[in-house]
Design a protein around this motif. Structure first.
Motif, PDB file in Angstrom:
ATOM      1  N   ASP A 169      29.943  43.793  43.769  1.00  0.00           N
ATOM      2  CA  ASP A 169      31.057  44.554  44.359  1.00  0.00           C
ATOM      3  C   ASP A 169      32.034  43.651  45.114  1.00  0.00           C
ATOM      4  OD1 ASP A 169      29.969  46.917  43.394  1.00  0.00           O
ATOM      5  OD2 ASP A 169      28.887  47.362  45.242  1.00  0.00           O
ATOM      6  N   ILE A 170      32.520  42.624  44.459  1.00  0.00           N
ATOM      7  CA  ILE A 170      33.410  41.684  45.158  1.00  0.00           C
ATOM      8  C   ILE A 170      34.848  41.717  44.636  1.00  0.00           C
ATOM      9  CG2 ILE A 170      31.578  40.124  45.886  1.00  0.00           C
ATOM     10  CD1 ILE A 170      32.245  38.328  43.536  1.00  0.00           C
ATOM     11  N   VAL A 171      35.106  42.367  43.482  1.00  0.00           N
ATOM     12  CA  VAL A 171      36.472  42.507  42.978  1.00  0.00           C
ATOM     13  C   VAL A 171      36.656  43.921  42.440  1.00  0.00           C
ATOM     14  CG1 VAL A 171      36.814  40.066  42.401  1.00  0.00           C
ATOM     15  CG2 VAL A 171      35.853  41.611  40.694  1.00  0.00           C
ATOM     16  N   ASN A 172      37.917  44.360  42.386  1.00  0.00           N
ATOM     17  CA  ASN A 172      38.240  45.654  41.800  1.00  0.00           C
ATOM     18  C   ASN A 172      38.281  45.540  40.276  1.00  0.00           C
ATOM     19  OD1 ASN A 172      38.492  46.979  44.304  1.00  0.00           O
ATOM     20  ND2 ASN A 172      40.613  46.272  44.510  1.00  0.00           N
ATOM     21  N   PRO A 173      38.137  46.657  39.567  1.00  0.00           N
ATOM     22  CA  PRO A 173      38.107  46.599  38.096  1.00  0.00           C
ATOM     23  C   PRO A 173      39.365  46.051  37.446  1.00  0.00           C
ATOM     24  CG  PRO A 173      37.149  48.656  38.865  1.00  0.00           C
ATOM     25  CD  PRO A 173      37.757  47.999  40.069  1.00  0.00           C
ATOM     26  N   ASP A 174      40.498  46.051  38.170  1.00  0.00           N
ATOM     27  CA  ASP A 174      41.726  45.511  37.577  1.00  0.00           C
ATOM     28  C   ASP A 174      42.015  44.078  38.010  1.00  0.00           C
ATOM     29  OD1 ASP A 174      42.286  46.110  40.191  1.00  0.00           O
ATOM     30  OD2 ASP A 174      44.174  47.161  39.778  1.00  0.00           O
ATOM     31  N   GLU A 175      41.064  43.446  38.678  1.00  0.00           N
ATOM     32  CA  GLU A 175      41.223  42.046  39.075  1.00  0.00           C
ATOM     33  C   GLU A 175      40.496  41.141  38.083  1.00  0.00           C
ATOM     34  OE1 GLU A 175      41.147  41.285  43.573  1.00  0.00           O
ATOM     35  OE2 GLU A 175      39.969  43.126  43.383  1.00  0.00           O
ATOM     36  N   THR A 176      41.061  39.963  37.842  1.00  0.00           N
ATOM     37  CA  THR A 176      40.401  39.013  36.943  1.00  0.00           C
ATOM     38  C   THR A 176      39.298  38.267  37.699  1.00  0.00           C
ATOM     39  OG1 THR A 176      42.016  37.284  37.474  1.00  0.00           O
ATOM     40  CG2 THR A 176      42.480  38.695  35.571  1.00  0.00           C
ATOM     41  N   PHE A 177      38.259  37.931  36.978  1.00  0.00           N
ATOM     42  CA  PHE A 177      37.156  37.170  37.554  1.00  0.00           C
ATOM     43  C   PHE A 177      36.567  36.326  36.440  1.00  0.00           C
ATOM     44  CE2 PHE A 177      32.889  36.385  39.229  1.00  0.00           C
ATOM     45  CZ  PHE A 177      33.179  36.082  40.558  1.00  0.00           C
ATOM     46  N   SER A 178      36.750  35.025  36.546  1.00  0.00           N
ATOM     47  CA  SER A 178      36.366  34.109  35.476  1.00  0.00           C
ATOM     48  C   SER A 178      35.022  33.447  35.762  1.00  0.00           C
ATOM     49  CB  SER A 178      37.434  33.020  35.323  1.00  0.00           C
ATOM     50  OG  SER A 178      37.445  32.181  36.483  1.00  0.00           O
ATOM     51  N   THR A 179      34.554  32.709  34.771  1.00  0.00           N
ATOM     52  CA  THR A 179      33.337  31.914  34.962  1.00  0.00           C
ATOM     53  C   THR A 179      33.530  30.889  36.065  1.00  0.00           C
ATOM     54  OG1 THR A 179      32.827  32.175  32.611  1.00  0.00           O
ATOM     55  CG2 THR A 179      31.638  30.462  33.798  1.00  0.00           C
ATOM     56  N   ALA A 180      34.722  30.287  36.118  1.00  0.00           N
ATOM     57  CA  ALA A 180      35.006  29.325  37.181  1.00  0.00           C
ATOM     58  C   ALA A 180      34.999  29.997  38.555  1.00  0.00           C
ATOM     59  CB  ALA A 180      36.354  28.653  36.936  1.00  0.00           C
ATOM     60  N   ASP A 181      35.506  31.239  38.631  1.00  0.00           N
ATOM     61  CA  ASP A 181      35.453  31.985  39.896  1.00  0.00           C
ATOM     62  C   ASP A 181      34.013  32.216  40.320  1.00  0.00           C
ATOM     63  OD1 ASP A 181      38.244  32.257  40.137  1.00  0.00           O
ATOM     64  OD2 ASP A 181      38.243  34.058  38.888  1.00  0.00           O
ATOM     65  N   PHE A 182      33.183  32.603  39.351  1.00  0.00           N
ATOM     66  CA  PHE A 182      31.772  32.817  39.673  1.00  0.00           C
ATOM     67  C   PHE A 182      31.132  31.533  40.175  1.00  0.00           C
ATOM     68  CE2 PHE A 182      27.401  32.164  38.263  1.00  0.00           C
ATOM     69  CZ  PHE A 182      26.756  33.154  38.998  1.00  0.00           C
ATOM     70  N   GLN A 183      31.369  30.448  39.472  1.00  0.00           N
ATOM     71  CA  GLN A 183      30.763  29.175  39.864  1.00  0.00           C
ATOM     72  C   GLN A 183      31.136  28.807  41.294  1.00  0.00           C
ATOM     73  OE1 GLN A 183      32.399  25.271  38.778  1.00  0.00           O
ATOM     74  NE2 GLN A 183      30.615  25.020  37.447  1.00  0.00           N
ATOM     75  N   ARG A 184      32.418  28.946  41.620  1.00  0.00           N
ATOM     76  CA  ARG A 184      32.893  28.587  42.966  1.00  0.00           C
ATOM     77  C   ARG A 184      32.254  29.480  44.036  1.00  0.00           C
ATOM     78  NH1 ARG A 184      36.760  31.056  45.497  1.00  0.00           N
ATOM     79  NH2 ARG A 184      37.586  31.933  43.555  1.00  0.00           N
ATOM     80  N   LYS A 185      32.273  30.775  43.811  1.00  0.00           N
ATOM     81  CA  LYS A 185      31.716  31.696  44.809  1.00  0.00           C
ATOM     82  C   LYS A 185      30.201  31.530  44.929  1.00  0.00           C
ATOM     83  CE  LYS A 185      35.212  35.335  44.911  1.00  0.00           C
ATOM     84  NZ  LYS A 185      35.392  35.248  46.378  1.00  0.00           N
ATOM     85  N   ALA A 186      29.542  31.291  43.804  1.00  0.00           N
ATOM     86  CA  ALA A 186      28.095  31.105  43.837  1.00  0.00           C
ATOM     87  C   ALA A 186      27.723  29.843  44.613  1.00  0.00           C
ATOM     88  CB  ALA A 186      27.540  31.041  42.418  1.00  0.00           C
ATOM     89  N   ARG A 187      28.469  28.758  44.389  1.00  0.00           N
ATOM     90  CA  ARG A 187      28.198  27.524  45.137  1.00  0.00           C
ATOM     91  C   ARG A 187      28.338  27.753  46.640  1.00  0.00           C
ATOM     92  NH1 ARG A 187      31.686  23.196  41.502  1.00  0.00           N
ATOM     93  NH2 ARG A 187      30.025  22.584  40.059  1.00  0.00           N
ATOM     94  N   GLU A 188      29.422  28.441  47.028  1.00  0.00           N
ATOM     95  CA  GLU A 188      29.638  28.715  48.450  1.00  0.00           C
ATOM     96  C   GLU A 188      28.507  29.560  49.020  1.00  0.00           C
ATOM     97  OE1 GLU A 188      33.378  30.683  48.384  1.00  0.00           O
ATOM     98  OE2 GLU A 188      34.555  28.845  48.050  1.00  0.00           O
ATOM     99  N   THR A 189      28.081  30.561  48.263  1.00  0.00           N
ATOM    100  CA  THR A 189      27.032  31.469  48.739  1.00  0.00           C
ATOM    101  C   THR A 189      25.695  30.757  48.824  1.00  0.00           C
ATOM    102  OG1 THR A 189      28.230  33.296  47.684  1.00  0.00           O
ATOM    103  CG2 THR A 189      25.961  33.713  48.362  1.00  0.00           C
ATOM    104  N   ILE A 190      25.413  29.885  47.876  1.00  0.00           N
ATOM    105  CA  ILE A 190      24.168  29.118  47.906  1.00  0.00           C
ATOM    106  C   ILE A 190      24.107  28.266  49.175  1.00  0.00           C
ATOM    107  CG2 ILE A 190      22.978  27.163  46.807  1.00  0.00           C
ATOM    108  CD1 ILE A 190      23.808  28.437  44.101  1.00  0.00           C
TER     109      ILE A 190
END
Length: 334
Positions: free
Chosen positions: A76-97
């Motif tokens: 639940d981190i983006v709205n359905p009309d927002e883009t979210f790429s693999t690179a976005d996931f990688q960046r956010k996951a690294r920060e969260t880790i």
């Protein structure tokens, strides 16, 4: 059990990362809660659809009352009309880790989106040639005129491995794969194959597997349950809020078929059958993707399998790979 697992030397001084993967409906959610409770972990979702708000039933998103007190991230981190790429996931996951590790907790990624998982655990670099907006618009026009299968066939002609990995209704990623090949002269699958498979983490990668017939039966039961829980109404509410059927999120597995039903193109029974068929095919693609990930330690699950014994096997793998004790702060091993 531990004897067959070669532990990584603590001297490498890499932060530990636990990962649980497997096809949809294999039982990752139940297993992940038991693992997280025992190993002092916090969970990061590695699912490309669970990032979207208001898309709960169709993504089989874990409910708060199922979390067992375990913090969950990247849901639940983006709205359905927002883009979210693999690179976005990688960046956010690294920060969260990093945030999880700073609390002495074990970062624990759970999911079934193979590219998301690999981009994180192997530190993929995303520089496949930039962008060509004119080319992208041309592909979108071709899609509108010829249909998604024709667009997918265009990808298969130049990059069969990427075509095998991407569903025809994943328009955004199909077009991106075509764009990468157009810009660089090299298929996206070759770019991925050239990536370094050296992890920045002290990695423990566990996969859940299940006999295929049982997995398909569980998929069909899950779809029936989703519909009983109000999946059609969930999609109706999304459409009423203005989220177009052409959005990448709304083209996700199940949402496209249910939107077609609501538009009058399919009966509910036809939509249900299509979701079941497409989910079975999705599970096959997941398993195909995971097969080339050589670091996975597989654990068989399903009917007739003792859950407690499965957890014992998983515990042994974790202890051996991460050189960690249950309920231990990761600060004690770094």
């Amino acid at each position: 059990m531990i004897g067959r697992v070669e532990p990584l030397p603590v001297a490498e001084n890499k932060p530990p990362l636990l990962v649980l993967i497997g096809p949809t409906a294999v039982g990752k959610t139940k297993a992940s809660i038991s693992i997280a409770q025992k190993w002092n972990a916090e969970i990061l979702s590695g699912d490309s659809m669970q990032v979207y708000r208001e898309m709960d039933i169709g993504t089989a998103k874990i409910r708060p009352d199922e979390m067992g007190g375990i913090p969950h991230h990247l849901i639940d981190i983006v709205n359905p009309d927002e883009t979210f790429s693999t690179a976005d996931f990688q960046r956010k996951a690294r920060e969260t880790i990093e945030e999880i590790a700073s609390r002495g907790k074990l970062p624990f990624v759970v999911g079934g989106t193979g590219l998301y998982i690999e981009s994180l655990i192997y530190g993929y670099e995303f520089s496949e040639g930039g962008a060509d907006e004119a080319f992208r618009l041309a592909q979108q026009q071709y899609l509108a005129e010829q249909g998604e299968q024709a667009l997918h066939d265009r990808l298969r002609a130049i990059d069969p491995p990427s075509a095998d990995r991407l569903h025809p209704n994943d328009h955004r990623r199909v077009i991106r794969a075509l764009e990468v090949a157009h810009l660089t002269g090299i298929p996206l699958s070759e770019h991925l194959a050239r990536q370094t498979k050296e992890s920045p983490y002290r990695l423990c990668l566990i996969g859940l597997s299940m006999e295929r017939t049982e997995l398909y039966r569980r998929i069909e039961q899950r779809v029936d349950q989703m519909i009983a829980e109000g999946f059609a109404e969930e999609v109706r509410l999304l459409l009423d809020k203005g989220y177009a059927r052409e959005l990448p999120s709304m083209l996700g597995l199940g949402y496209k078929e249910m939107a077609a039903h609501l538009a009058g193109g399919l009966t509910l029974e036809e939509a249900s059958d299509l979701i079941k068929r497409n989910t079975r095919r999705f599970a096959k693609r997941q398993l195909s993707w995971f097969r080339h990930m050589t670091d996975i330690q597989w654990v068989e699950t399903g009917e007739g399998k003792n859950f407690s014994k499965q957890m014992d096997e998983i515990d042994a793998i974790i202890a051996g790979k991460l050189v960690l004790k249950a309920n231990e702060s990761i600060n004690d091993i770094q």
